[in-house]
Scaffold this motif. Structure first.
Motif, PDB file in Angstrom:
ATOM      1  N   LEU A 198       8.890  30.914  69.320  1.00  0.00           N
ATOM      2  CA  LEU A 198       7.653  30.425  69.921  1.00  0.00           C
ATOM      3  C   LEU A 198       7.756  30.415  71.444  1.00  0.00           C
ATOM      4  N   LYS A 199       8.909  29.973  71.954  1.00  0.00           N
ATOM      5  CA  LYS A 199       9.106  29.939  73.408  1.00  0.00           C
ATOM      6  C   LYS A 199       9.076  31.350  73.994  1.00  0.00           C
ATOM      7  N   THR A 200       9.645  32.306  73.279  1.00  0.00           N
ATOM      8  CA  THR A 200       9.626  33.694  73.734  1.00  0.00           C
ATOM      9  C   THR A 200       8.218  34.272  73.671  1.00  0.00           C
ATOM     10  N   ALA A 201       7.498  33.982  72.588  1.00  0.00           N
ATOM     11  CA  ALA A 201       6.128  34.472  72.452  1.00  0.00           C
ATOM     12  C   ALA A 201       5.231  33.919  73.543  1.00  0.00           C
ATOM     13  N   SER A 245       5.170  23.521  69.575  1.00  0.00           N
ATOM     14  CA  SER A 245       6.095  23.251  68.484  1.00  0.00           C
ATOM     15  C   SER A 245       6.044  21.744  68.255  1.00  0.00           C
ATOM     16  N   TYR A 246       5.639  21.326  67.056  1.00  0.00           N
ATOM     17  CA  TYR A 246       5.303  19.912  66.826  1.00  0.00           C
ATOM     18  C   TYR A 246       6.232  19.270  65.804  1.00  0.00           C
ATOM     19  N   HIS A 247       6.808  18.137  66.198  1.00  0.00           N
ATOM     20  CA  HIS A 247       7.610  17.325  65.286  1.00  0.00           C
ATOM     21  C   HIS A 247       6.757  16.168  64.778  1.00  0.00           C
ATOM     22  N   PRO A 248       6.410  16.178  63.483  1.00  0.00           N
ATOM     23  CA  PRO A 248       5.469  15.166  62.971  1.00  0.00           C
ATOM     24  C   PRO A 248       6.117  13.845  62.597  1.00  0.00           C
ATOM     25  N   GLU A 267      -4.594  17.149  75.539  1.00  0.00           N
ATOM     26  CA  GLU A 267      -3.737  16.899  76.690  1.00  0.00           C
ATOM     27  C   GLU A 267      -2.965  18.143  77.135  1.00  0.00           C
ATOM     28  N   LEU A 268      -2.939  19.179  76.307  1.00  0.00           N
ATOM     29  CA  LEU A 268      -2.102  20.346  76.567  1.00  0.00           C
ATOM     30  C   LEU A 268      -2.777  21.317  77.531  1.00  0.00           C
ATOM     31  N   ARG A 269      -1.954  21.982  78.335  1.00  0.00           N
ATOM     32  CA  ARG A 269      -2.460  22.956  79.316  1.00  0.00           C
ATOM     33  C   ARG A 269      -1.761  24.289  79.109  1.00  0.00           C
ATOM     34  N   ALA A 270      -2.557  25.351  79.103  1.00  0.00           N
ATOM     35  CA  ALA A 270      -1.999  26.677  78.858  1.00  0.00           C
ATOM     36  C   ALA A 270      -0.989  27.079  79.920  1.00  0.00           C
ATOM     37  N   ASP A 271      -1.183  26.633  81.153  1.00  0.00           N
ATOM     38  CA  ASP A 271      -0.265  27.040  82.215  1.00  0.00           C
ATOM     39  C   ASP A 271       1.076  26.309  82.131  1.00  0.00           C
ATOM     40  N   GLN A 272       1.206  25.362  81.181  1.00  0.00           N
ATOM     41  CA  GLN A 272       2.484  24.687  80.964  1.00  0.00           C
ATOM     42  C   GLN A 272       3.060  25.000  79.577  1.00  0.00           C
ATOM     43  N   SER A 273       2.465  25.948  78.895  1.00  0.00           N
ATOM     44  CA  SER A 273       2.921  26.355  77.564  1.00  0.00           C
ATOM     45  C   SER A 273       4.259  27.093  77.676  1.00  0.00           C
ATOM     46  N   PRO A 274       5.165  26.897  76.687  1.00  0.00           N
ATOM     47  CA  PRO A 274       5.006  26.189  75.425  1.00  0.00           C
ATOM     48  C   PRO A 274       5.486  24.743  75.515  1.00  0.00           C
ATOM     49  N   TYR A 275       5.079  23.961  74.530  1.00  0.00           N
ATOM     50  CA  TYR A 275       5.486  22.568  74.423  1.00  0.00           C
ATOM     51  C   TYR A 275       6.311  22.371  73.149  1.00  0.00           C
ATOM     52  N   PHE A 276       7.257  21.426  73.219  1.00  0.00           N
ATOM     53  CA  PHE A 276       7.954  20.934  72.034  1.00  0.00           C
ATOM     54  C   PHE A 276       7.794  19.418  72.099  1.00  0.00           C
TER      55      PHE A 276
END
Length: 244
Positions: A168-171, A186-189, A225-234
């Motif tokens: 995911l980080k590479t993509a 990438s979400y930890h539930p 809250e998420l921003r595309a310019d800070q992608s990816p998130y874990f």
């Protein structure tokens, strides 16, 4: 052209609840509930249930082509696909407690379900994401954090979730060029009261065993809250960053 929402793995406890809450939150948006198993639940009118091989690349490609034919783009895609234990295509899998428990076929199955399948969806969705702010969410796990691994064990599950995080980080590097409005998460539930965690709930504190309703609402409240310019998130259910 219209935007749609996709839930991949909609027949599980979390997937089912995702479809329910999303249909309430976005009543004017078409939601595709995709699963390998037939779904008997009746959802809202804006939900289209499709029984497809969500782990088969030909089926994934054909579904994405059907979006093209309808002039539809994806605003949100959430993959809940994952395996920790149980039977997968005739093979019984169980988390390993020690090195001697490692089995070639089981490792391959862990990686196929937990790593490869979500990445195939990343591959086919990249040119089909909305130009508006959009997200792709893959359910991962804190045990997939390499830097946070202090207990050991669960070799296949840990490694396959770590691989998912890296894929995911590479993509995300490529998505930043080709789908600039899309954020990858990438979400930890947390530990959710579903069949996936049932055999491992004995040592979980009651306040740390979450209902599907809770973990889904936590995820959906995180997305704005998420921003595309800070992608990816874990990130986890508390909206806290998990170290890669």
């Amino acid at each position: 052209m219209s935007d749609v929402i996709i839930v991949i793995g909609a027949s599980g406890g979390i997937g089912h609840e995702l479809v329910r809450q999303l249909s309430d939150n976005y009543p004017d948006t078409t939601i595709y509930a995709l699963s390998r198993k037939s779904q008997s639940t009746t959802f809202a009118d804006n939900v289209t249930c499709q029984n497809i091989r969500t782990d088969d690349e030909k089926a994934i490609h054909e579904f994405c082509q059907s979006l093209d034919a309808k002039d539809q783009k994806v605003r949100l895609a959430i993959s809940t696909v994952g395996i920790l234990h149980g039977e997968v295509d005739g093979l019984q899998v169980e988390p390993e407690k020690r090195l001697e428990d490692i089995d070639n076929e089981q490792l391959l199955r862990y990686f196929h379900v937990n790593s490869v399948v979500p990445t195939l969806w990343l591959k086919h969705l990249v040119d089909r994401m909305s130009d508006q702010p959009s997200q792709i969410v893959c359910f991962s796990a804190r045990v997939g954090s390499i830097s946070d691994n202090r207990l050991g064990g669960w070799y296949g599950y840990r490694a396959s979730k770590a691989a998912l995080n890296m894929l995911l980080k590479t993509a995300a590097v490529e998505y930043a060029r080709r789908a600039k409005s899309t954020t990858l998460l990438s979400y930890h539930p947390g530990t959710v009261d579903t069949a996936l965690s049932e055999p491992f709930q004995r040592n979980v504190k009651p306040e740390k065993l979450f209902s599907p309703e809770f973990t889904v609402s936590q995820l959906l409240s995180l997305l704005p809250e998420l921003r595309a310019d800070q992608s990816p998130y874990f990130m986890d259910w508390e909206h806290e960053v998990v170290t890669w």
